[in-house]
Write an enzyme that holds these catalytic residues in place. Structure first.
Site, mmCIF file in Angstrom:
data_model
loop_
_atom_site.group_PDB
_atom_site.id
_atom_site.type_symbol
_atom_site.label_atom_id
_atom_site.label_comp_id
_atom_site.label_asym_id
_atom_site.label_seq_id
_atom_site.Cartn_x
_atom_site.Cartn_y
_atom_site.Cartn_z
ATOM 1 N N ASP A 183 0.821 -1.217 0.000
ATOM 2 C CA ASP A 183 0.000 0.000 0.000
ATOM 3 C C ASP A 183 0.856 1.269 0.000
ATOM 4 O O ASP A 183 2.062 1.229 0.205
ATOM 5 C CB ASP A 183 -0.908 -0.021 1.236
ATOM 6 N N GLU A 189 2.118 4.986 -4.291
ATOM 7 C CA GLU A 189 2.074 5.898 -5.464
ATOM 8 C C GLU A 189 3.400 6.636 -5.611
ATOM 9 O O GLU A 189 3.748 6.923 -6.764
ATOM 10 C CB GLU A 189 0.907 6.883 -5.307
ATOM 11 N N ASP A 231 -9.228 3.405 -2.104
ATOM 12 C CA ASP A 231 -10.194 3.877 -1.100
ATOM 13 C C ASP A 231 -11.476 4.414 -1.730
ATOM 14 O O ASP A 231 -11.623 5.622 -1.938
ATOM 15 C CB ASP A 231 -9.546 4.958 -0.234
HETATM 16 C C1 GLC Z 1 -4.876 3.351 2.812
HETATM 17 C C2 GLC Z 1 -5.380 2.109 2.119
HETATM 18 C C3 GLC Z 1 -6.443 1.455 2.982
HETATM 19 C C4 GLC Z 1 -5.864 1.152 4.359
HETATM 20 C C5 GLC Z 1 -5.345 2.419 4.984
HETATM 21 C C6 GLC Z 1 -4.607 2.143 6.291
HETATM 22 O O1 GLC Z 1 -5.859 4.314 2.875
HETATM 23 O O2 GLC Z 1 -5.856 2.383 0.852
HETATM 24 O O3 GLC Z 1 -6.903 0.277 2.364
HETATM 25 O O4 GLC Z 1 -6.851 0.592 5.162
HETATM 26 O O5 GLC Z 1 -4.416 3.037 4.102
HETATM 27 O O6 GLC Z 1 -3.541 1.307 6.076
#
Ligand code: GLC
Length: 707
Positions: free
Chosen positions: A306, A309, A419
């Site tokens: 995650d 980007e 998200d």
């Molecule tokens: C980002 C991710 C989400 C995750 C959050 C906390 O917003 O896209 O899926 O729950 O980070 O890690």
């Protein structure tokens, strides 16, 4: 055809390099050299533009502007132009039919009839890129050519086709165990529970908080013994903290991205100040990838990558500017414009484009500005993990999916669409996006079912689940502070329906897995717009129905309080309104427009003419499914064939053609059906029970023993 403009950076998106064509003779486009390049194509009114992967708006991309620049935008309202992925492949489908791929790792803007309704204008910000033009006679053929060009998609383990439960965050071992026990108690199948950022110690990658997850290895085993896998998150930013091995080693070996002075670049994300590993540097990539081993050694078999980007909350430089502005403002009487300026100085700290121009990667001994390669960052983080998995356990299939991506990343992992919100609009967006993602190679994909941000209501949860049960990645995930979204967090009636939907998914695994693997092995898609098989004008314009594999068409319901919806039936089809997978009633639909009634508990599934769908029973997890006895539902006018694929689900032996296929053929002969089964190696399968419907709706039941 490949045209090389300038001296592009090697993205490794394309596997078959091919011959370069003379760039003075590029077909279809008018090309103009600007600060970068601008390519213009005059569309006819009939042209449909498919593709562009993870993006807003329709399956047909006409009418929008789309900017390929991987962006962490948790509020993706329809006016937003960039999402988490950058997928520069599209197909022009009209009298002329051709596919276009712009292999360029920084900003590309696609203005598809937005500024001028007839023009498709592509602006590439730089002067160095590869342009691919693929000609063909149909949308499907062009997409298949493209999928061959970019190479075989990532293949997850079979358990990753089960239902998966996530939440930001299950805070400690007790909470995780409670979730697992609730699935068992309520008898709802589930294969994985997710660990979001709070499992880590102070949000440090590859650490586990000992206080909330004591004896992690033992805990992973305990949960596995109950039939569930744990899937931890890994973030891109590495916390700056003395004594933290990942930080210390990264500094010592120069594996982090650097600023203009050559010092490790600093930005802030979850843990506060971090450095970004330079995933473009193969050595750094290997180093970071091998860090996953610690968790693997503790029994972890899947991860999600995650914030790659990469997301930036703020940098010192921009924060300093904003604070100085605030100090000045304190003694001023701000009018509206100066107030906005002050506000924007803070709001604009998040993912500020200037920050992306302030750091560098090392590539072949040279420093390259991040902005020029921006879209490759998440891709190479996923690659880091996948290459390391290959080294750690070469034959094992790990679950891996990422938020940011570029074409090429589809060979290393899947993606989820970031998200979203608990909005009906985002359910529809999910429906529209799935086929575009498939066209760009991302077969293993799905959205946060139920929506990440905001509070979901029971009916949105149900309708979304009725759709996601067909997406390869079927994960329910929600944000901190929002309403709980686990099936058992709802009232009893809703829980009952959700349980049935999840069980339906498990019953359909023989079909879903078989069709996914067929797509993967044949460079084809798993989810497609109707235009893939029906090229009449009406079918080509359908934006809210999908073909799932070869045999099914789905018509998701995406409106609040709807007791059904209008559908387009492109040829005679058999409707199965599934309340659960056992009790089945059927109805024949003639070609044409129709209103389909489907109350909250009914999942409508259409079976195409002369097609077969296979199903088994549900189990508490994918590994529990036995598949010695299957059921087949067939809608047969003349002859239907199906090739049922299966493999061990855990190794990469499918690459050596080590899989089992069962060929099933049903032929209508006078008033009867003749069934032929040729079994190539599936020694588990003993029996198939058939329900065959003819065009009048008459049902014939048969049971065939399989040898
Ligand atoms: C980002 C991710 C989400 C995750 C959050 C906390 O917003 O896209 O899926 O729950 O980070 O890690």
């Amino acid at each position: 055809m490949k045209y090389r403009i300038g001296n592009p950076f090697e993205t490794d998106a394309v596997l078959q390099k091919g011959r370069e064509c003379d760039k003075e003779n590029i077909e279809y486009f008018q090309i103009e050299e600007t600060e970068g390049f601008r390519l213009s194509y005059r569309m006819t009114p009939q042209d449909i533009i498919w593709g562009l992967g993870e993006n807003q708006k329709g399956m047909n991309k006409r009418g929008g502007v789309y900017v390929s620049y991987c962006t962490d935008d948790p509020n993706h309202t329809p006016d937003k132009k960039s999402l988490y992925g950058a997928h520069n492949f599209f197909v022009v489908d009209g009298e002329e039919k051709f596919g276009v791929f712009i292999d360029y790792p920084s900003k590309v803007t696609f203005d598809i009839g937005f500024t001028h309704s007839e023009f498709l204008d592509i602006t590439v910000e730089g002067k160095d890129f590869d342009l691919y033009i693929l000609k063909g006679t149909s949308l499907r053929e062009i997409v298949q050519q493209f999928l061959s060009l970019i190479g075989e998609s990532y293949c997850p383990p079979k358990w990753a086709f089960g239902y998966q439960q996530s939440r930001w965050s299950y805070m400690n071992a007790e909470e995780v165990e409670k979730i697992v026990d609730s699935f068992l108690y309520y008898d709802i199948p589930c294969d994985a529970v997710y660990l979001d950022i709070d499992y880590m110690e102070k949000f440090k990658d590859f650490t586990v908080d000992d206080a909330s997850f004591p004896n992690f290895e033992g805990f992973v085993k305990k949960i596995k013994d109950k039939g569930f896998r744990l899937v931890p998150i890994i973030d891109a930013g590495v916390k700056i903290e003395k004594g933290y091995d990942v930080y210390e080693e990264g500094i010592e070996k120069n594996y982090f991205c650097v600023d203009e002075k050559g010092e490790a670049f600093v930005a802030a994300v979850w843990p506060g100040r971090v450095h970004f590993p330079d995933f473009l540097n193969p050595e750094a990539r290997r180093w970071f990838g091998l860090k996953y081993k610690g968790l693997i050694d503790w029994g972890i078999e899947g991860f999600w990558n995650d914030m790659n980007e990469p997301a930036i909350f703020y940098t010192n430089k921009e924060l300093h500017k904003a604070v100085e502005k605030a100090k000045e403002a304190q003694n001023q009487n701000l009018d509206i414009y100066s107030y906005f300026e002050l506000r924007d100085a803070f709001v604009g700290l998040l993912n500020n484009l200037k920050d992306y121009q302030d750091f560098y990667h090392k590539s072949e001994g040279k420093l390259v500005n991040h902005d020029k390669l921006h879209n490759l960052y998440g891709y190479n983080m996923t690659r880091a993990a996948a290459e390391a998995f290959e080294e750690i356990q070469p034959d094992k299939r790990f679950l891996m999916f990422s938020r940011a991506s570029y074409i090429g990343a589809h060979r290393y992992g899947g993606i989820w669409t970031g998200d979203n919100h608990s909005w009906w609009e985002h359910l529809l967006l999910n429906v529209k996006m799935m086929s575009s993602l498939n066209m760009c190679g991302f077969l293993y994909s799905g959205a946060d079912t139920g929506g990440f941000g905001g509070d979901v209501n029971p009916q949105l949860m149900i309708r979304w689940m009725q759709f996601s049960l067909f997406t390869p990645l079927f994960r329910n995930h929600s944000a901190m502070g929002t309403r709980r979204q686990e099936p058992f967090a709802f009232d009893e009636g809703t829980l009952h329906i959700l349980r049935n939907i999840i069980r339906l998914r498990y019953a359909l695994i023989p079909y879903i897995y078989s069709e996914f693997m067929r797509a993967l092995l044949n460079r084809d898609v798993y989810m497609a717009p109707l235009a893939f098989h029906y090229d009449d004008e009406r079918s080509r314009r359908v934006e809210d129905q999908l073909l799932v594999g070869d045999a099914l068409m789905i018509t998701p319901i995406y409106e609040e309080n709807a007791g059904g919806r209008y559908v387009w039936i492109p040829e005679e089809m058999l409707l199965w309104k599934a309340v659960d997978y056992k009790n089945r009633s059927y109805q024949i639909y003639k070609k044409g427009n129709a209103y389909l009634e489907a109350d909250m508990q009914e999942t409508p599934i259409f079976i195409r003419k002369n097609h077969i769908v296979l199903l088994g029973k549900h189990g508490s997890s994918v590994e529990e499914l036995c598949h010695d006895e299957l059921e087949a539902i067939a809608f047969v006018d003349s002859k239907a064939t199906y090739v049922y694929y299966d493999d061990d689900g855990t190794t990469k032996e499918y690459k050596n053609r080590q899989y089992k296929e069962v060929l099933i053929e049903i032929e209508k002969i006078k008033n009867d059906f003749q069934i032929t089964i040729i079994n190539k190696g599936n020694d588990k399968l003993k029996k198939i029970s058939f329900e065959i419907l003819d065009i009048q709706g008459n049902m014939t039941k048969k049971i065939v023993e399989v040898s």
